[in-house]
Design an enzyme around this catalytic site. Structure first.
Site, PDB file in Angstrom:
ATOM      1  N   GLU A 248       0.841  -1.200   0.000  1.00 45.95           N
ATOM      2  CA  GLU A 248       0.000   0.000   0.000  1.00 45.95           C
ATOM      3  C   GLU A 248       0.878   1.252   0.000  1.00 45.95           C
ATOM      4  O   GLU A 248       0.456   2.308  -0.463  1.00 45.95           O
ATOM      5  CB  GLU A 248      -0.940  -0.005   1.219  1.00 45.95           C
ATOM      6  CG  GLU A 248      -2.150   0.895   1.051  1.00 45.95           C
ATOM      7  CD  GLU A 248      -3.246   0.663   2.094  1.00 45.95           C
ATOM      8  OE1 GLU A 248      -4.251   0.006   1.777  1.00 45.95           O
ATOM      9  OE2 GLU A 248      -3.088   1.135   3.224  1.00 45.95           O
TER      10      GLU A 248
ATOM     11  N   HIS B 159       6.485 -26.760   2.630  1.00 44.71           N
ATOM     12  CA  HIS B 159       5.647 -27.841   2.082  1.00 44.71           C
ATOM     13  C   HIS B 159       4.552 -27.275   1.194  1.00 44.71           C
ATOM     14  O   HIS B 159       3.575 -27.953   0.896  1.00 44.71           O
ATOM     15  CB  HIS B 159       5.051 -28.653   3.234  1.00 44.71           C
ATOM     16  CG  HIS B 159       6.119 -29.309   4.058  1.00 44.71           C
ATOM     17  ND1 HIS B 159       6.631 -30.545   3.773  1.00 44.71           N
ATOM     18  CD2 HIS B 159       6.825 -28.847   5.133  1.00 44.71           C
ATOM     19  CE1 HIS B 159       7.570 -30.852   4.658  1.00 44.71           C
ATOM     20  NE2 HIS B 159       7.712 -29.828   5.483  1.00 44.71           N
TER      21      HIS B 159
ATOM     22  N   LYS C  77     -13.901   0.934  -3.876  1.00 42.26           N
ATOM     23  CA  LYS C  77     -14.905   1.368  -2.884  1.00 42.26           C
ATOM     24  C   LYS C  77     -16.055   2.086  -3.581  1.00 42.26           C
ATOM     25  O   LYS C  77     -17.232   1.882  -3.246  1.00 42.26           O
ATOM     26  CB  LYS C  77     -14.258   2.311  -1.859  1.00 42.26           C
ATOM     27  CG  LYS C  77     -13.229   1.648  -0.960  1.00 42.26           C
ATOM     28  CD  LYS C  77     -12.690   2.633   0.074  1.00 42.26           C
ATOM     29  CE  LYS C  77     -11.545   2.033   0.864  1.00 42.26           C
ATOM     30  NZ  LYS C  77     -10.940   2.935   1.831  1.00 42.26           N
TER      31      LYS C  77
HETATM   32  O1  LIG Z   1      -8.999   2.891   9.924  1.00 44.07           O
HETATM   33  P1  LIG Z   1      -9.905   3.068   8.753  1.00 44.07           P
HETATM   34  O2  LIG Z   1     -10.126   4.514   8.427  1.00 44.07           O
HETATM   35  O3  LIG Z   1     -11.200   2.341   8.946  1.00 44.07           O
HETATM   36  O4  LIG Z   1      -9.180   2.478   7.481  1.00 44.07           O
HETATM   37  C1  LIG Z   1      -8.866   1.124   7.358  1.00 44.07           C
HETATM   38  C2  LIG Z   1      -7.943   0.875   6.209  1.00 44.07           C
HETATM   39  O5  LIG Z   1      -8.523   1.260   4.992  1.00 44.07           O
HETATM   40  C3  LIG Z   1      -7.544   1.791   4.112  1.00 44.07           C
HETATM   41  O6  LIG Z   1      -7.782   3.146   3.982  1.00 44.07           O
HETATM   42  C4  LIG Z   1      -7.559   1.117   2.768  1.00 44.07           C
HETATM   43  O7  LIG Z   1      -8.847   0.939   2.298  1.00 44.07           O
HETATM   44  C5  LIG Z   1      -6.233   1.529   4.812  1.00 44.07           C
HETATM   45  O8  LIG Z   1      -5.225   2.376   4.426  1.00 44.07           O
HETATM   46  C6  LIG Z   1      -6.628   1.614   6.241  1.00 44.07           C
HETATM   47  O9  LIG Z   1      -5.679   1.014   7.059  1.00 44.07           O
END
Ligand SMILES: O=P(O)(O)OC[C@H]1O[C@](O)(CO)[C@@H](O)[C@@H]1O
Length: 550
Positions: free
Chosen positions: A379, A410, A525
């Site tokens: 990331e 394995h 998303k």
């Molecule tokens: O803590 P949050 O805001 O729920 O985000 C959770 C995770 O989602 C992300 O933004 C990725 O979708 C990560 O970088 C982050 O760790």
């Protein structure tokens, strides 16, 4: 805190240039390659080692680097101004330009550099204050002054979060759980009854798959369970859904008088929608300057680890990370394990053109550590544009994967030994195991067998073995490094975590990336919302949605 003279020397203007603009990069491409079969010998094993911190050692004897290559990597470090830029991060410069943010996870555990102020708030004090509040809360839970809503003491803690709000804390908890339960130095010795020993069992709910929450909820007693809702943004669909799932399950519990919200604390940023709620038993805060994948040493990891093991164990973990951060400021790459690990990784990625890296802990305690490193590394450095948004013309972050040994042997080691791709390997091992029990069987203990397997693999990968039957031929020349210590204590774990955080940071700086944003997770998303909201969407997406009966 005032900066020292050496620290002052690190201040000044920086030049940001792509890797292919650094003269050392061209020289590295032309440098003579190293054959591991030619160079690997006992002297090299003894010589190619750097102590990192807290007793953690980095051995790079089985990496394909010569003195000349190391000299060029030193030049590359200087040309890309890696240490001064690390200093800028520590000093609170805006090192996440895409989101116009500081990058302050080091400040959650360290005393390097001057204080960082933002809107007149001293952020060192802010993070320390949250830690103190968490410690106080955890101590009250352990002492039984904070009880569940039906009057029973809490004995279980469940972290509800995803990504950085799950992976790091979960990996850290699992790493220490066996040790904290079994080692008399923590559980039964001098610390007994004070801060040592496991205080609470932990569980985790992360996936929006309902089976995840259902399985965890079936293992806990709602009356004695404290949930930690963790979301920095307070908007993550999976986490908010799981919060509702938990509240619903608690509300349906047969326990008389159980108040679900009084079994839940919240860790979020002060600007998140969750921060406004006063319904939680308590709330603890981070801010936008702590990236999710870098948040294990903030309140995100602190609440869980302090509740599970006690605030003193969390403090030891932070001390290990702080030691590694201090060690990472050394400009000589031969004395700075995180910097060296990063630069050798760049050499393998950009000069040898190797696309992946496997992380192979020979320690069951680190079973989820590779999963955490996947997020941390991929990331952070899975980017195709530089920090100014311009495309780069060279490979950046590798694919990261891994499993504990010997299980991995394995499974996927066949490809690692004889596949057509060479995958650099990162072994992690410990002289001693975490638990109190081992067995002598066929003249060796299980721990000896574990470590014998690990060192055998290092040699097999590097040296190979010729055979007239091509099917049984091992080409060798497959590079690996070894991070090792006597035991995976809280302090060593902190140092190990920070080693990788700093390695990833240095690599991002070499590649001239912004390692601290994650725009690549957004599109999925948005499309998910389209599917669930029945909005206008691409016909192919609509067709897939129909296939899945959404
Ligand atoms: O803590 P949050 O805001 O729920 O985000 C959770 C995770 O989602 C992300 O933004 C990725 O979708 C990560 O970088 C982050 O760790």
């Amino acid at each position: 805190m005032e900066p020292t003279k050496e620290e002052m020397a690190l201040t000044g203007d920086r030049t940001y240039q792509n890797l292919d603009a650094a003269p050392a990069y061209a020289e590295l491409k032309n440098a003579a390659r190293v054959s591991l079969k030619d160079v690997l010998n006992p002297d090299r094993v003894a010589a190619c080692q750097v102590g990192t911190s807290a007793g953690l050692q980095y051995n790079y004897a089985a990496k394909p680097v010569s003195d000349h290559i190391l000299d060029l990597l030193q030049q590359l470090s200087e040309q890309q101004e890696l240490i001064p830029k690390y200093w800028d991060i520590l000093s609170g410069e805006t090192m996440n330009p895409g989101e116009n943010r500081k990058v302050l996870h080091h400040l959650t555990r360290g005393q390097l550099a001057a204080d960082v102020l933002h809107n007149e708030r001293n952020l060192r004090d802010f993070y320390a204050e949250q830690q103190r509040r968490i410690a106080g809360f955890a101590e009250q839970v352990h002492a039984g002054t904070i009880l569940g809503s039906t009057g029973k003491p809490f004995d279980t803690v469940v972290q509800v979060g995803i990504g950085g709000s799950d992976l790091g804390p979960r990996a850290m908890y699992l790493a220490l759980d066996t040790l904290l339960q079994n080692d008399p130095a923590y559980a039964g010795g001098t610390r007994s009854g004070t801060t040592g020993g496991r205080k609470m069992r932990a569980e985790f709910i992360s996936n929006v798959d309902p089976d995840d929450a259902v399985a965890v909820l079936s293992r806990i007693d709602p009356e004695t369970t404290l949930f930690i809702l963790v979301s920095k943004s307070g908007t993550t669909q999976e986490t908010l859904t799981n919060e509702a799932f938990v509240i619903d399950a608690l509300a349906k519990s047969p326990a008389q008088g159980l108040k679900p919200r009084k079994h839940m604390i919240c860790v979020t940023s002060e600007t998140s929608p969750l921060a406004a709620s006063d319904e939680y038993l308590d709330s603890f805060f981070i801010d936008d300057f702590i990236g999710g994948r870098y948040s294990s040493t903030s309140a995100v990891g602190g609440a869980l680890l302090s509740l599970a093991f006690g605030p003193d164990i969390f403090a030891e973990f932070l001390a290990g990370a702080a030691e590694a951060d201090t060690a990472a400021i050394e400009p000589d790459i031969r004395k700075n394990a995180a910097l060296l690990d990063a630069l050798i990784g760049v050499y393998e990625r950009n000069v040898l053109e190797l696309p992946a890296t496997a992380v192979l802990p020979y320690s069951q305690a680190l079973s989820r550590f590779p999963a955490h490193l996947q997020q941390l590394d991929m990331e952070s450095n899975g980017k195709q544009v530089n920090r100014d948004g311009e495309p780069v013309a060279y490979p950046t972050g590798p694919v990261i994967f891994g499993e504990p040994g010997t299980n991995g042997q394995h499974s996927f080691y066949q490809l690692l030994h004889q596949g057509t791709d060479i995958v650099p390997l990162q072994f992690i091992g410990f002289t001693g195991c975490q638990g109190a029990t081992d067995l002598q069987f066929q003249s060796s203990t299980s721990q000896a067998k574990l470590n014998a397997n690990m060192v055998a693999q290092i040699a097999a990968f590097a040296l190979g073995q010729s055979d007239s039957n091509p099917n049984k031929n091992f080409p060798g020349e497959r590079p690996s490094s070894l991070l090792f210590a006597d035991k995976l204590t809280p302090k060593v774990l902190g140092a190990l975590l920070a080693h990788y955080e700093n390695k990833v940071m240095f690599q991002g700086l070499v590649w001239n990336l912004n390692s601290f944003d994650q725009e690549g997770v957004q599109l999925g998303k948005v499309l998910t919302k389209q599917v669930l909201g029945g909005a206008d969407m691409h016909p192919a997406l609509a067709a897939f949605a129909k296939l899945m009966e959404i």
